[in-house]
Design a protein around this motif. Sequence first.
Motif, short mmCIF file in Angstrom:
data_model
loop_
_atom_site.label_atom_id
_atom_site.label_comp_id
_atom_site.label_asym_id
_atom_site.label_seq_id
_atom_site.Cartn_x
_atom_site.Cartn_y
_atom_site.Cartn_z
N THR A 67 0.30 -1.12 0.20
CA THR A 67 -0.35 -0.16 -0.05
C THR A 67 0.75 0.98 0.15
OG1 THR A 67 0.30 -0.11 2.91
CG2 THR A 67 -1.98 -1.36 1.08
N ASP A 80 -3.12 6.05 -2.90
CA ASP A 80 -4.21 6.05 -1.31
C ASP A 80 -5.12 5.65 -0.39
OD1 ASP A 80 -6.73 5.51 -2.15
OD2 ASP A 80 -6.60 7.33 -4.37
N ASP A 81 -5.42 5.89 0.55
CA ASP A 81 -6.19 5.05 1.40
C ASP A 81 -7.01 4.46 1.24
OD1 ASP A 81 -4.36 6.11 3.72
OD2 ASP A 81 -5.53 7.24 4.79
N LYS A 82 -7.37 4.99 0.99
CA LYS A 82 -9.17 4.56 -0.45
C LYS A 82 -9.00 3.14 -0.66
CE LYS A 82 -13.43 5.38 -3.12
NZ LYS A 82 -13.09 6.32 -4.01
N ASN A 141 3.44 1.37 7.48
CA ASN A 141 2.64 1.68 7.96
C ASN A 141 1.36 1.89 9.08
OD1 ASN A 141 -0.28 3.40 7.70
ND2 ASN A 141 0.31 3.32 5.17
N LEU A 200 -1.86 1.78 9.60
CA LEU A 200 -3.00 0.94 8.51
C LEU A 200 -3.17 -0.40 9.29
CD1 LEU A 200 -3.92 0.20 5.62
CD2 LEU A 200 -2.51 -0.35 5.01
#
Lengths: 232, 295
Positions: free
Chosen positions: A171, A175-177, A202, A205
């Motif tokens: 990831t 982006d986060d989505k 991260n 996450l």
Amino acid sequence: MVSLDPVVRFENVGMRYGRGPEILRDISFALEPGCFYFLTGLSGAGKSSLLRLMYLGHRPSRGLISLFGHDISTVPSVKLPDVRRRIGVVLQDFRLLDHLSALDNVALPLRIAGARSDQINEHVVELLRWVGLEQQLNARPPTLSGGEQQRVAIARAVINRPSLLLADEPTGNIDDKIAMRVLYLFEELNKVGTSVVIATHNESLVNRFDYPQMHLEDGQLHQTSAAQRISA
Amino acid sequence: MIRRHSDLPLERDSSSRFMPWIIAFMVFLAVLSLTSAMVLNSAVSRWTAGLTGTLTVQIIASEEDRGADLAAVTEKAAKVLQATPGVEGIRILSEREVGALLEPWLGTDEAFKDLPLPRLIDVTIDETIEMDLEALAAQLAEVAPGATVDDHRKWLADLITLVRSVELFSAGIVLLTALIAILTVIFAARTGLAVHHHVIELLHIIGARDSYIARQFQYHALTLGLRGGILGLGLALVALFALSGVAGDVQSRVVPELSLSAGQWVVLAGLPLITAVIAMLTARITVLRTLARMP
């Protein structure tokens, strides 16, 4: 009959590059079939190196590694490709082949395994549609965005329905989505029996999921179960 | 929708540009070497066949006989020969014929007309009867002092030694060119392995066998080898035809005829294929040996 052998077992494994210092020391752990782990640690802690050992990209300097119940040091080299085909790998730098289309990149593991062209076509198109790249089937990697390239790399790693999925910072460039969508994809694979190890730095996450964690620090591994994480 | 292609972009390597030219040059040299060896070999075979079953008697005018009638002496020698068992036929070469034989070396200058040319008798013998050439020479010497009998064996033996040496030399050149072609392919394959190390590592990771990766290198080498081989053969043929044209005027006299049999043409035509197969096998072995050292 379902095998109860751990998918991965490390016993006192050490690793060094060339004649350099040992960057991983006395690593011991076992991953049961169907597990889901986060592998965390600071940049340079050795997460990618540990994954390299797991996907047989590097030989350990000492210790024992067994995959799917086979001691790797005793597996004949001609049989190693069969072991590797059971492992899906998402590399940090994607390693897509620039001269091939997204479709051909994802088809690579199937072609190497000798699958029929019609089967390859059907499965690859379906998977690329599922990761949202149905419009980019014939696009070459240099024309894709970082996120799109990452999804092609992920699709290539899972096209073979691997028993073990290893992802190195999957990831990192998205982006986060989309990151969440990717992790949900890994969860779905995990639900159908694939063991998953995701290396990431991260923490935010990682904290959104209740999966156990392996943490690398100073070349040594510390494991935290899901229950310990929740209580912490 | 999915096309057949190589996972490794070997076509884009610099070796794809230089390797066909090196192989073409090597095949060019090999074709010329082989052709020269084959032409000489054919010439020796023709000469051997032409001289078997024949003798040449040479009658030279001695100091005392200078100015005497050489034709009369020659006639006497001819009678001795006709009476010799095993002689099937004789033919006395005219002065003009002897002059024609010497023309490539002496030319047609009038100054040479006064030279005391020897007389030659072409003798056809029965090969099944063993002749005592020393006794024949002694008999001839009685009627024609200074007569010599030449059964061509020494001349042929020297010539064959020379031709065999040239053939060995040609074989050496062919071997050397093959060696250079092999070294070129090894270098190109190793360069390819280094340049595409990341792709090869990826193919390994996703379960490609060494033979799968080697196959891509070997087909690439086969293609380049064929391309270079055909180019080299084409250039060599142009050179040979040009050489054949230039040699056309003199070949009937002092140079062997530049012509090859169908079998020899097949050997030359097969050189590009042989080169390509050598390139393919070299690439395969090189790649497999290198990959065997990977984890």
